[in-house]
Structure formats: C-alpha cells, structure tokens
Scaffold this motif. Structure first.
Motif, PDB file in Angstrom:
ATOM      1  N   ASN A 126       0.357 -11.096  -7.601  1.00 23.22           N
ATOM      2  CA  ASN A 126      -0.241 -10.044  -6.771  1.00 23.22           C
ATOM      3  C   ASN A 126       0.436  -9.989  -5.408  1.00 23.22           C
ATOM      4  O   ASN A 126       0.741  -8.893  -4.893  1.00 23.22           O
ATOM      5  N   GLN A 127       0.680 -11.148  -4.814  1.00 24.71           N
ATOM      6  CA  GLN A 127       1.368 -11.180  -3.519  1.00 24.71           C
ATOM      7  C   GLN A 127       2.793 -10.646  -3.629  1.00 24.71           C
ATOM      8  O   GLN A 127       3.286  -9.963  -2.717  1.00 24.71           O
ATOM      9  N   PHE A 128       3.473 -10.955  -4.737  1.00 28.71           N
ATOM     10  CA  PHE A 128       4.838 -10.466  -4.918  1.00 28.71           C
ATOM     11  C   PHE A 128       4.854  -8.943  -4.997  1.00 28.71           C
ATOM     12  O   PHE A 128       5.700  -8.279  -4.363  1.00 28.71           O
ATOM     13  N   LEU A 129       3.937  -8.362  -5.759  1.00 30.94           N
ATOM     14  CA  LEU A 129       3.882  -6.912  -5.851  1.00 30.94           C
ATOM     15  C   LEU A 129       3.568  -6.276  -4.502  1.00 30.94           C
ATOM     16  O   LEU A 129       4.145  -5.237  -4.143  1.00 30.94           O
ATOM     17  N   GLU A 130       2.664  -6.897  -3.754  1.00 34.13           N
ATOM     18  CA  GLU A 130       2.341  -6.351  -2.435  1.00 34.13           C
ATOM     19  C   GLU A 130       3.552  -6.406  -1.502  1.00 34.13           C
ATOM     20  O   GLU A 130       3.809  -5.457  -0.743  1.00 34.13           O
ATOM     21  N   SER A 131       4.297  -7.512  -1.547  1.00 29.45           N
ATOM     22  CA  SER A 131       5.492  -7.611  -0.692  1.00 29.45           C
ATOM     23  C   SER A 131       6.521  -6.558  -1.068  1.00 29.45           C
ATOM     24  O   SER A 131       7.220  -6.011  -0.196  1.00 29.45           O
ATOM     25  N   GLN A 132       6.629  -6.242  -2.360  1.00 30.49           N
ATOM     26  CA  GLN A 132       7.570  -5.218  -2.787  1.00 30.49           C
ATOM     27  C   GLN A 132       7.121  -3.826  -2.347  1.00 30.49           C
ATOM     28  O   GLN A 132       7.948  -2.973  -2.002  1.00 30.49           O
ATOM     29  N   LEU A 133       5.830  -3.580  -2.371  1.00 29.94           N
ATOM     30  CA  LEU A 133       5.327  -2.289  -1.918  1.00 29.94           C
ATOM     31  C   LEU A 133       5.533  -2.088  -0.417  1.00 29.94           C
ATOM     32  O   LEU A 133       5.747  -0.963   0.047  1.00 29.94           O
ATOM     33  N   ARG A 134       5.464  -3.176   0.340  1.00 27.13           N
ATOM     34  CA  ARG A 134       5.622  -3.085   1.798  1.00 27.13           C
ATOM     35  C   ARG A 134       7.089  -3.218   2.222  1.00 27.13           C
ATOM     36  O   ARG A 134       7.401  -3.057   3.404  1.00 27.13           O
ATOM     37  N   ARG A 135       7.933  -3.514   1.299  1.00 20.82           N
ATOM     38  CA  ARG A 135       9.334  -3.744   1.633  1.00 20.82           C
ATOM     39  C   ARG A 135       9.990  -2.455   2.141  1.00 20.82           C
ATOM     40  O   ARG A 135       9.857  -1.385   1.536  1.00 20.82           O
ATOM     41  N   GLY A 136      10.717  -2.568   3.232  1.00 19.89           N
ATOM     42  CA  GLY A 136      11.407  -1.424   3.804  1.00 19.89           C
ATOM     43  C   GLY A 136      10.549  -0.571   4.710  1.00 19.89           C
ATOM     44  O   GLY A 136      11.054   0.360   5.343  1.00 19.89           O
ATOM     45  N   LEU A 137       9.251  -0.856   4.798  1.00 13.37           N
ATOM     46  CA  LEU A 137       8.359  -0.093   5.670  1.00 13.37           C
ATOM     47  C   LEU A 137       8.030  -0.920   6.905  1.00 13.37           C
ATOM     48  O   LEU A 137       7.993  -2.158   6.846  1.00 13.37           O
ATOM     49  N   PRO A 138       7.783  -0.278   8.042  1.00 15.48           N
ATOM     50  CA  PRO A 138       7.445  -1.022   9.268  1.00 15.48           C
ATOM     51  C   PRO A 138       6.178  -1.850   9.067  1.00 15.48           C
ATOM     52  O   PRO A 138       5.278  -1.468   8.313  1.00 15.48           O
ATOM     53  N   GLY A 150       2.658  -3.155   9.429  1.00 20.05           N
ATOM     54  CA  GLY A 150       1.437  -2.447   9.810  1.00 20.05           C
ATOM     55  C   GLY A 150       1.484  -0.964   9.521  1.00 20.05           C
ATOM     56  O   GLY A 150       0.664  -0.199  10.049  1.00 20.05           O
ATOM     57  N   SER A 151       2.394  -0.539   8.676  1.00 23.10           N
ATOM     58  CA  SER A 151       2.527   0.877   8.353  1.00 23.10           C
ATOM     59  C   SER A 151       1.291   1.368   7.602  1.00 23.10           C
ATOM     60  O   SER A 151       0.881   0.755   6.611  1.00 23.10           O
ATOM     61  N   PRO A 152       0.686   2.486   8.027  1.00 29.18           N
ATOM     62  CA  PRO A 152      -0.473   3.032   7.289  1.00 29.18           C
ATOM     63  C   PRO A 152      -0.116   3.408   5.857  1.00 29.18           C
ATOM     64  O   PRO A 152      -0.943   3.275   4.953  1.00 29.18           O
ATOM     65  N   LEU A 153       1.128   3.858   5.644  1.00 26.54           N
ATOM     66  CA  LEU A 153       1.540   4.226   4.300  1.00 26.54           C
ATOM     67  C   LEU A 153       1.580   3.009   3.380  1.00 26.54           C
ATOM     68  O   LEU A 153       1.179   3.078   2.210  1.00 26.54           O
ATOM     69  N   ALA A 154       2.042   1.865   3.910  1.00 21.85           N
ATOM     70  CA  ALA A 154       2.060   0.642   3.112  1.00 21.85           C
ATOM     71  C   ALA A 154       0.643   0.202   2.756  1.00 21.85           C
ATOM     72  O   ALA A 154       0.396  -0.297   1.655  1.00 21.85           O
ATOM     73  N   ASP A 155      -0.289   0.400   3.675  1.00 20.51           N
ATOM     74  CA  ASP A 155      -1.683   0.057   3.392  1.00 20.51           C
ATOM     75  C   ASP A 155      -2.233   0.913   2.251  1.00 20.51           C
ATOM     76  O   ASP A 155      -2.951   0.417   1.375  1.00 20.51           O
ATOM     77  N   VAL A 156      -1.891   2.203   2.270  1.00 24.22           N
ATOM     78  CA  VAL A 156      -2.366   3.094   1.213  1.00 24.22           C
ATOM     79  C   VAL A 156      -1.739   2.716  -0.128  1.00 24.22           C
ATOM     80  O   VAL A 156      -2.418   2.684  -1.162  1.00 24.22           O
ATOM     81  N   TYR A 157      -0.424   2.413  -0.132  1.00 17.50           N
ATOM     82  CA  TYR A 157       0.234   1.981  -1.361  1.00 17.50           C
ATOM     83  C   TYR A 157      -0.450   0.738  -1.942  1.00 17.50           C
ATOM     84  O   TYR A 157      -0.730   0.658  -3.143  1.00 17.50           O
ATOM     85  N   THR A 158      -0.685  -0.246  -1.078  1.00 15.09           N
ATOM     86  CA  THR A 158      -1.290  -1.499  -1.527  1.00 15.09           C
ATOM     87  C   THR A 158      -2.686  -1.269  -2.087  1.00 15.09           C
ATOM     88  O   THR A 158      -3.053  -1.812  -3.133  1.00 15.09           O
ATOM     89  N   ALA A 159      -3.467  -0.460  -1.388  1.00 19.21           N
ATOM     90  CA  ALA A 159      -4.838  -0.210  -1.839  1.00 19.21           C
ATOM     91  C   ALA A 159      -4.871   0.580  -3.133  1.00 19.21           C
ATOM     92  O   ALA A 159      -5.685   0.310  -4.024  1.00 19.21           O
ATOM     93  N   MET A 160      -3.966   1.541  -3.282  1.00 17.24           N
ATOM     94  CA  MET A 160      -4.000   2.418  -4.441  1.00 17.24           C
ATOM     95  C   MET A 160      -3.439   1.761  -5.696  1.00 17.24           C
ATOM     96  O   MET A 160      -3.991   1.914  -6.797  1.00 17.24           O
ATOM     97  N   LEU A 161      -2.343   1.000  -5.570  1.00 14.86           N
ATOM     98  CA  LEU A 161      -1.680   0.441  -6.743  1.00 14.86           C
ATOM     99  C   LEU A 161      -2.185  -0.952  -7.110  1.00 14.86           C
ATOM    100  O   LEU A 161      -2.042  -1.375  -8.259  1.00 14.86           O
ATOM    101  N   LEU A 162      -2.754  -1.677  -6.161  1.00 12.16           N
ATOM    102  CA  LEU A 162      -3.259  -3.024  -6.442  1.00 12.16           C
ATOM    103  C   LEU A 162      -4.774  -3.123  -6.333  1.00 12.16           C
ATOM    104  O   LEU A 162      -5.340  -4.186  -6.568  1.00 12.16           O
ATOM    105  N   GLY A 163      -5.415  -2.036  -5.974  1.00  6.55           N
ATOM    106  CA  GLY A 163      -6.869  -2.057  -5.870  1.00  6.55           C
ATOM    107  C   GLY A 163      -7.403  -2.814  -4.674  1.00  6.55           C
ATOM    108  O   GLY A 163      -8.590  -3.145  -4.634  1.00  6.55           O
ATOM    109  N   LYS A 164      -6.566  -3.070  -3.655  1.00  4.35           N
ATOM    110  CA  LYS A 164      -6.994  -3.814  -2.459  1.00  4.35           C
ATOM    111  C   LYS A 164      -7.502  -2.841  -1.404  1.00  4.35           C
ATOM    112  O   LYS A 164      -6.793  -2.477  -0.468  1.00  4.35           O
ATOM    113  N   ARG A 165      -8.736  -2.411  -1.558  1.00  3.73           N
ATOM    114  CA  ARG A 165      -9.290  -1.464  -0.602  1.00  3.73           C
ATOM    115  C   ARG A 165      -9.440  -2.068   0.790  1.00  3.73           C
ATOM    116  O   ARG A 165      -9.502  -1.347   1.780  1.00  3.73           O
ATOM    117  N   ALA A 166      -9.502  -3.391   0.873  1.00  3.33           N
ATOM    118  CA  ALA A 166      -9.620  -4.039   2.183  1.00  3.33           C
ATOM    119  C   ALA A 166      -8.361  -3.858   3.012  1.00  3.33           C
ATOM    120  O   ALA A 166      -8.383  -4.071   4.224  1.00  3.33           O
TER     121      ALA A 166
END
Length: 337
Positions: free
Chosen positions: A223-235, A237-253
């Motif tokens: 799960n951590q590996f997938l999250e790091s890949q979703l945030r990779r290349g984005l600044p 604290g990026s809001p877009l990375a937060d949305v990606y993480t919440a939508m694809l991994l179910g981490k609404r927090a």
C-alpha cells in the motif's frame, strides 16, 4: 442525679444509621479496588445473605447459639456486597445508561489488539477499534471487550497499528455517551451500535508487544509503495496527489478538510470507497494489457484475477471491493470457459 448517671452509663448512645453507613463505605471501597466478575451475582449474594440473617434473627429460637453473634456479621457482609454491586451497576456504561449514571474519565494503561485502524490524515494521531487483551482491575474492562482508541503514535512504526498487532497504550478512559437526538446520530451512536462502550482518548503509544501477522505487513508495504508511486513527480503536499491517493487506495483520510467538505457537499464522497467502479476499471485495464501480450486464453483470467485480488487486499478488502471482485471473477471465468 446519681440514678440518672447510672442510667446513662448502662444505656449507650444508639446510632441506627451507622449500621447502614458502614456497609455502604465498605461496599463502595470494595467496588473501587476489587474487580467484580458479575455485579448481578454479587447483588444476589448480598441480598440472600441479608435475607438469611433476617430469617435467623426473627424465625429461629433456642439456646444453642446466641443469634447476635453471627446475624450482625452476616448483615454487614450482605450490606457490603449489596452496596458494592449497586456501585458497580451504576458504573457500567450501556447504550441507554444504567440508572442514568456514567463514570468519570480516568487514566488507564491497557494492552490492546488492533482490529480496525483509522489513520489520521497528517500522521499526528492513530485511531480505530481494538480488543482489550489486559486491563487493570480499576478500568472495569474484561478481556475481549471492544474499545475505541485515539493515540499519539510517537516513535511507533506504522506496522504497530495494523490489524492483529498487540500494543500497550496509556490514556484517558471514558464511557461513551450516546446522542440525545435520534434524527441526528453522532459518532458515539455509531460506536455504540458496534458494541463499543469506552473511548481511550488523549493516549500515547508505549510499546508494541506483538507485531501484526506477516501478511498484514507485506500488504501494508504494498500500500505504501502504491501511494509513493501515485505521489511521484508531484509537489509535496499537492492536493491532486491527495485526491489520487484517496480515490485509488481508498484513503479518505488523505483528503484535507476543505477537500472532504467539497466532495461531501457535492455528494461525490462515494468515489473514495473502493467498489465496483474501481474494480471494473482496473479489471478492464488488466484484460486489455494481457490480451495485447498474446498470452494463452486460460492464463489471462488467472494472472488478471491474481493481480486484482492483490489490489483488493492492499486497499483493505472493504466489503464493497470484495463483492465487486467476486462478481468480476464470475464474469471473467464465464468468458474463458
């Protein structure tokens, strides 16, 4: 005057309430410092003891024994047990409350087994549901009882809060009080519906007694590996990375308060629950990739469903995701037979 002095000496001061006050003090003290396995059983024992002592006092006769030599101790013992049970019953929290009373918060150190963790968005706290493994007598918690906890993880590794791990935590233990408005249920009402009666709040992690099972730790790393890949290349604290993480991994927090409020107002919060939409899109993508690789027809569902099962497990195996996965298995196998 002399007669009055003799009468005073031979007739001591009577204090009838003292015989009620003494067992009350003894019973409340017993309930505070000794864990009672069953308050109702203790209450029944106390009342039966009082009834037996009263029966002996007023219904028996004979010179064999002086009744007062043993009826008074029996009355004191029965009164002590009855008051201890009364204090214990007033202290047990239930959804409707017992006699309308609730216990004040008190500090407690508990050994708990994590059942359902709820991670905070900024990693400053860790909450969830846990099962009591060991508790001090004054906590009035029995092994196996479920509680809600909110802790400062401190220096604990994230695997300390995976399902199945056993930790020692210290915090303020307080009973859960349900909301008085049935049309607007609160979080406390939800917890009571789950069979939870206590909060362990303002707590801190002390140590990990037993790590989570290895399969849980492997899935957590995935799960951590997938999250790091979703945030990779984005600044950071990026809001877009937060949305990606919440939508694809179910981490609404991972969503900020403003993001969560915006999605909630638009009625699109369900996008962040892993369900048929996620499983269907991923299954279709896997099927297209495997078909492009020209794999044997029977190998396509085996590899695709295996990868899909890993995704479901990594994201927490929510009931909606498991249900969608089973439907995908039935549909995919039907096309391959």
């Amino acid at each position: 005057m002399e007669a009055e002095g003799k009468s005073a000496r031979h007739h001591p001061l009577h204090t009838p309430l003292l015989w009620l006050l003494l067992p009350m003090i003894a019973g409340y003290t017993l309930a505070n410092f000794v864990w009672l396995p069953s308050a109702w059983a203790v209450a029944a024992t106390g009342l039966l003891t009082i009834g037996f002592a009263t029966f002996v006092e007023y219904r028996t006769s004979g010179p064999c024994l002086d009744k007062r030599n043993y009826t008074l101790p029996l009355l004191l013992i029965g009164g002590t047990l009855s008051f201890a049970a009364y204090h214990e019953l007033r202290s047990i929290p239930t959804p409707a409350g017992v006699f309308g009373a609730e216990r004040a918060p008190r500090e407690a150190t508990l050994k708990i087994q994590i059942e359902q963790p709820w991670r905070g968005g900024h990693e400053t706290w860790q909450g969830g549901l846990a099962k009591v493994v060991k508790a001090p007598p004054l906590a009035r918690l029995s092994p196996g009882q479920q509680i809600h906890f909110s802790l400062d993880p401190g220096k604990a590794d994230h695997t300390s809060f995976l399902p199945g791990s056993i930790i020692v935590a210290k915090g303020a233990l307080r009973p859960i009080r349900p909301t008085e408005d049935p049309d607007n249920p609160s979080f406390e009402t939800f917890l009571i519906g789950q069979g939870v009666s206590y909060h362990l709040t303002q707590g801190v992690w002390l140590e990990t007694k037993q790590p989570a099972p290895i399969i849980r730790r492997v899935l957590s790393r995935g799960n951590q590996f997938l999250e790091s890949q979703l945030r990779r290349g984005l600044p950071e604290g990026s809001p877009l990375a937060d949305v990606y993480t919440a939508m694809l991994l179910g981490k609404r927090a991972a969503l900020s308060d403003s993001q969560a409020d915006a999605f909630r107002k638009t009625g699109t919060m369900h996008f962040f629950a892993i369900s048929g939409l996620h499983i269907g899109v991923i299954a279709l993508t896997l099927a297209q990739i495997l078909n492009l690789l020209r794999l044997p027809r029977l190998w396509v569902p085996v590899i695709g469903l295996s990868l899909l099962a890993i995704y479901v497990l990594i994201t927490g195996a929510a009931p909606s995701a498991v249900r969608a996965f089973l439907m995908t298995v039935a549909f995919w196998l039907s096309l391959s037979i």
